[in-house]
Design a protein around this motif. Structure first.
Motif, mmCIF file in Angstrom:
data_model
loop_
_atom_site.group_PDB
_atom_site.id
_atom_site.type_symbol
_atom_site.label_atom_id
_atom_site.label_comp_id
_atom_site.label_asym_id
_atom_site.label_seq_id
_atom_site.Cartn_x
_atom_site.Cartn_y
_atom_site.Cartn_z
ATOM 1 N N ASN A 1 -29.199 29.574 -23.706
ATOM 2 C CA ASN A 1 -28.479 30.203 -24.807
ATOM 3 C C ASN A 1 -28.703 31.716 -24.678
ATOM 4 O OD1 ASN A 1 -27.152 30.771 -27.164
ATOM 5 N ND2 ASN A 1 -28.409 29.460 -28.464
ATOM 6 N N ARG A 2 -27.976 32.338 -23.765
ATOM 7 C CA ARG A 2 -28.308 33.654 -23.247
ATOM 8 C C ARG A 2 -28.436 34.746 -24.307
ATOM 9 N NH1 ARG A 2 -27.538 33.129 -17.617
ATOM 10 N NH2 ARG A 2 -28.938 31.363 -17.288
ATOM 11 N N ASP A 3 -27.613 34.718 -25.334
ATOM 12 C CA ASP A 3 -27.670 35.775 -26.343
ATOM 13 C C ASP A 3 -28.555 35.412 -27.524
ATOM 14 O OD1 ASP A 3 -25.954 37.508 -24.935
ATOM 15 O OD2 ASP A 3 -24.198 36.406 -25.642
ATOM 16 N N ASN A 4 -29.286 34.308 -27.372
ATOM 17 C CA ASN A 4 -30.212 33.882 -28.433
ATOM 18 C C ASN A 4 -31.514 33.396 -27.807
ATOM 19 O OD1 ASN A 4 -31.085 33.291 -31.050
ATOM 20 N ND2 ASN A 4 -30.261 31.219 -30.986
ATOM 21 N N SER A 5 -32.024 34.200 -26.861
ATOM 22 C CA SER A 5 -33.223 33.804 -26.141
ATOM 23 C C SER A 5 -34.070 35.026 -25.802
ATOM 24 C CB SER A 5 -32.847 33.077 -24.840
ATOM 25 O OG SER A 5 -33.986 32.829 -24.047
ATOM 26 N N ALA A 6 -35.328 35.016 -26.245
ATOM 27 C CA ALA A 6 -36.305 36.015 -25.817
ATOM 28 C C ALA A 6 -36.959 35.483 -24.550
ATOM 29 C CB ALA A 6 -37.345 36.248 -26.907
ATOM 30 N N ASP A 7 -36.740 36.146 -23.434
ATOM 31 C CA ASP A 7 -37.198 35.611 -22.154
ATOM 32 C C ASP A 7 -37.669 36.734 -21.241
ATOM 33 O OD1 ASP A 7 -34.680 36.651 -21.270
ATOM 34 O OD2 ASP A 7 -33.727 34.751 -21.764
ATOM 35 N N SER A 8 -37.641 36.494 -19.925
ATOM 36 C CA SER A 8 -38.179 37.477 -18.974
ATOM 37 C C SER A 8 -37.475 38.824 -19.044
ATOM 38 C CB SER A 8 -38.096 36.927 -17.545
ATOM 39 O OG SER A 8 -39.041 35.895 -17.339
ATOM 40 N N ARG A 9 -36.287 38.868 -19.596
ATOM 41 C CA ARG A 9 -35.603 40.155 -19.774
ATOM 42 C C ARG A 9 -36.399 41.070 -20.691
ATOM 43 N NH1 ARG A 9 -30.012 37.819 -21.972
ATOM 44 N NH2 ARG A 9 -31.488 36.262 -22.768
ATOM 45 N N TYR A 10 -37.156 40.459 -21.609
ATOM 46 C CA TYR A 10 -37.838 41.237 -22.648
ATOM 47 C C TYR A 10 -39.358 41.265 -22.497
ATOM 48 C CZ TYR A 10 -33.215 40.913 -24.691
ATOM 49 O OH TYR A 10 -31.864 40.995 -24.891
ATOM 50 N N TRP A 11 -39.970 40.129 -22.111
ATOM 51 C CA TRP A 11 -41.440 40.101 -22.034
ATOM 52 C C TRP A 11 -41.973 39.913 -20.617
ATOM 53 C CZ3 TRP A 11 -41.732 35.407 -20.045
ATOM 54 C CH2 TRP A 11 -40.969 34.362 -20.571
ATOM 55 N N GLY A 12 -41.092 39.910 -19.610
ATOM 56 C CA GLY A 12 -41.552 39.969 -18.242
ATOM 57 C C GLY A 12 -41.657 38.651 -17.501
ATOM 58 N N PHE A 13 -42.381 38.686 -16.401
ATOM 59 C CA PHE A 13 -42.461 37.570 -15.462
ATOM 60 C C PHE A 13 -43.517 36.544 -15.893
ATOM 61 C CE2 PHE A 13 -41.427 41.514 -13.188
ATOM 62 C CZ PHE A 13 -40.151 41.206 -12.723
ATOM 63 N N LEU B 1 -27.840 43.369 -23.481
ATOM 64 C CA LEU B 1 -29.281 43.577 -23.558
ATOM 65 C C LEU B 1 -29.628 44.407 -24.786
ATOM 66 C CD1 LEU B 1 -31.853 43.052 -21.765
ATOM 67 C CD2 LEU B 1 -31.517 45.364 -20.891
ATOM 68 N N ASP B 2 -30.726 44.050 -25.431
ATOM 69 C CA ASP B 2 -31.256 44.840 -26.542
ATOM 70 C C ASP B 2 -32.441 45.641 -26.014
ATOM 71 O OD1 ASP B 2 -32.170 45.936 -28.872
ATOM 72 O OD2 ASP B 2 -32.791 44.033 -29.782
ATOM 73 N N LEU B 3 -32.190 46.862 -25.625
ATOM 74 C CA LEU B 3 -33.228 47.682 -24.994
ATOM 75 C C LEU B 3 -34.433 47.900 -25.908
ATOM 76 C CD1 LEU B 3 -31.122 50.403 -23.136
ATOM 77 C CD2 LEU B 3 -32.429 48.535 -22.129
ATOM 78 N N GLY B 4 -34.202 47.913 -27.213
ATOM 79 C CA GLY B 4 -35.298 48.130 -28.149
ATOM 80 C C GLY B 4 -36.303 46.996 -28.179
ATOM 81 N N SER B 5 -35.947 45.834 -27.621
ATOM 82 C CA SER B 5 -36.836 44.672 -27.628
ATOM 83 C C SER B 5 -37.578 44.481 -26.307
ATOM 84 C CB SER B 5 -36.031 43.401 -27.942
ATOM 85 O OG SER B 5 -35.442 43.476 -29.225
ATOM 86 N N VAL B 6 -37.359 45.371 -25.354
ATOM 87 C CA VAL B 6 -38.004 45.244 -24.049
ATOM 88 C C VAL B 6 -39.444 45.745 -24.129
ATOM 89 C CG1 VAL B 6 -37.952 45.925 -21.624
ATOM 90 C CG2 VAL B 6 -35.807 45.481 -22.841
ATOM 91 N N ASP B 7 -40.406 44.872 -23.743
ATOM 92 C CA ASP B 7 -41.820 45.227 -23.792
ATOM 93 C C ASP B 7 -42.251 45.966 -22.521
ATOM 94 O OD1 ASP B 7 -42.055 43.951 -26.226
ATOM 95 O OD2 ASP B 7 -42.667 42.051 -25.334
#
Length: 304
Positions: free
Chosen positions: A265-277, A229-235
């Motif tokens: 592509n788990r390590d190349n995807s901006a998804d709910s981990r970063y911008w939510g539900f 996880l890249d914590l700095g990219s979590v909104d």
């Protein structure tokens, strides 16, 4: 992944075209055509009166011009003729695209290996409910997204953009992602190693696994050397309080009326981990098939 709708904002373009051509068609059917008929009847009556008078005076006339005069007076103007011809076609396309199926183009690699750049996909618009076009308001409930579905939705941060990801968590699910492995509702998801995957964009191999979600299985990719996880990219997204983040792990409880999405592509995807539900009102439909890839026609087929 920001999807590319075929021909841009085609729904709005179709709607405007349908309204304009429909108004012209109705105007012609219920007013202009009757006006032309009345004018033709008056002209023909005058023509017949002149002919009757000439015949009474002993003059023999050729009545062949009568049909030509009538046809000329009843002929639609070009702009009305084209509008009337296009209206049923535009209306049919609008209904099919708005309520049944919509095409999109895959522009990036966040869903590799399931979807590749250049894939033209077909999205089932009624799988999760019938929605009014343009405003995307659900009016009839049909079904709900299931874990493992590949779903198209309006990006929560910018609803003008369409995104595509895989459904990982449905309302009420507790999702944990640690060391690049999922746990759903306390049960670790099984992973079966597969042959390494060669990146189409550069000569790099990625680790490939078959991920066994409850009720579904599909391939995913991970990249060695990348952090979980890249914590700095979590909104700071809505319902952020439902999630607990640490350096190499996060846990989220999916709120009612929302879904947790991830790219294959788990390590190349901006998804709910970063911008939510993804709220239910943002759902567009279920991706069901690849109908063309001009660089690789063998890609045509279903989506799993």
């Amino acid at each position: 992944m920001n999807l590319q709708p075929i021909l841009g904002n085609f729904a709005l373009i179709l709607f405007v075209a349908m309204v304009v051509t429909g108004v012209i068609w109705c105007l012609d059917v219920f007013y202009l055509a009757r006006k032309r008929r009345a004018a033709a009847n008056a002209a023909l009556a005058a023509y017949d009166a002149r002919n009757a008078k000439a015949t009474a005076d002993g003059i023999k006339l050729d009545n062949g011009n009568r049909a030509a005069i009538e046809a000329a007076l009843l002929r639609q103007p070009t702009w009305i003729e084209y509008s009337g011809s296009f209206f049923p076609v535009i209306a049919l396309v609008f209904v099919l695209r708005s309520f049944l199926w919509e095409p999109f183009k895959i522009p990036s690699s966040s869903m590799v290996p399931t979807l590749l750049v250049g894939d033209l996909i077909l999205v089932n618009k009624y799988a999760y409910g019938i929605r009014l076009p343009i405003i995307n308001k659900k009016i009839i409930q049909v079904g709900n997204p299931q874990r493992g579905d590949v779903m198209v939705f309006k990006y929560p941060k910018d609803p003008s953009q369409d995104y595509i990801k895989r459904v990982i968590g449905v309302p009420g699910d507790k999702i944990t992602y640690e060391n690049k492995r999922l746990t759903v509702n306390g049960k670790p998801v099984d992973y079966r190693p597969m042959d390494d995957y060669l990146d189409d964009e550069r000569p790099v191999y990625h680790k490939q696994y078959m991920e066994m979600l409850p009720g579904a299985q599909h391939r995913i990719l991970t990249m060695e050397g990348r952090r979980t996880l890249d914590l700095g990219s979590v909104d700071n997204f809505p319902h952020r309080e439902n999630c607990d983040y640490s350096y190499d792990k996060f846990t989220c409880i999916v709120p009612e009326g929302n879904y947790f999405m991830m790219g294959d592509n788990r390590d190349n995807s901006a998804d709910s981990r970063y911008w939510g539900f993804v709220p239910d009102q943002n759902i567009v439909g279920k991706a069901i098939a690849i109908w063309m890839n001009f660089s690789n026609p063998k890609r045509i087929g279903g989506i799993h």
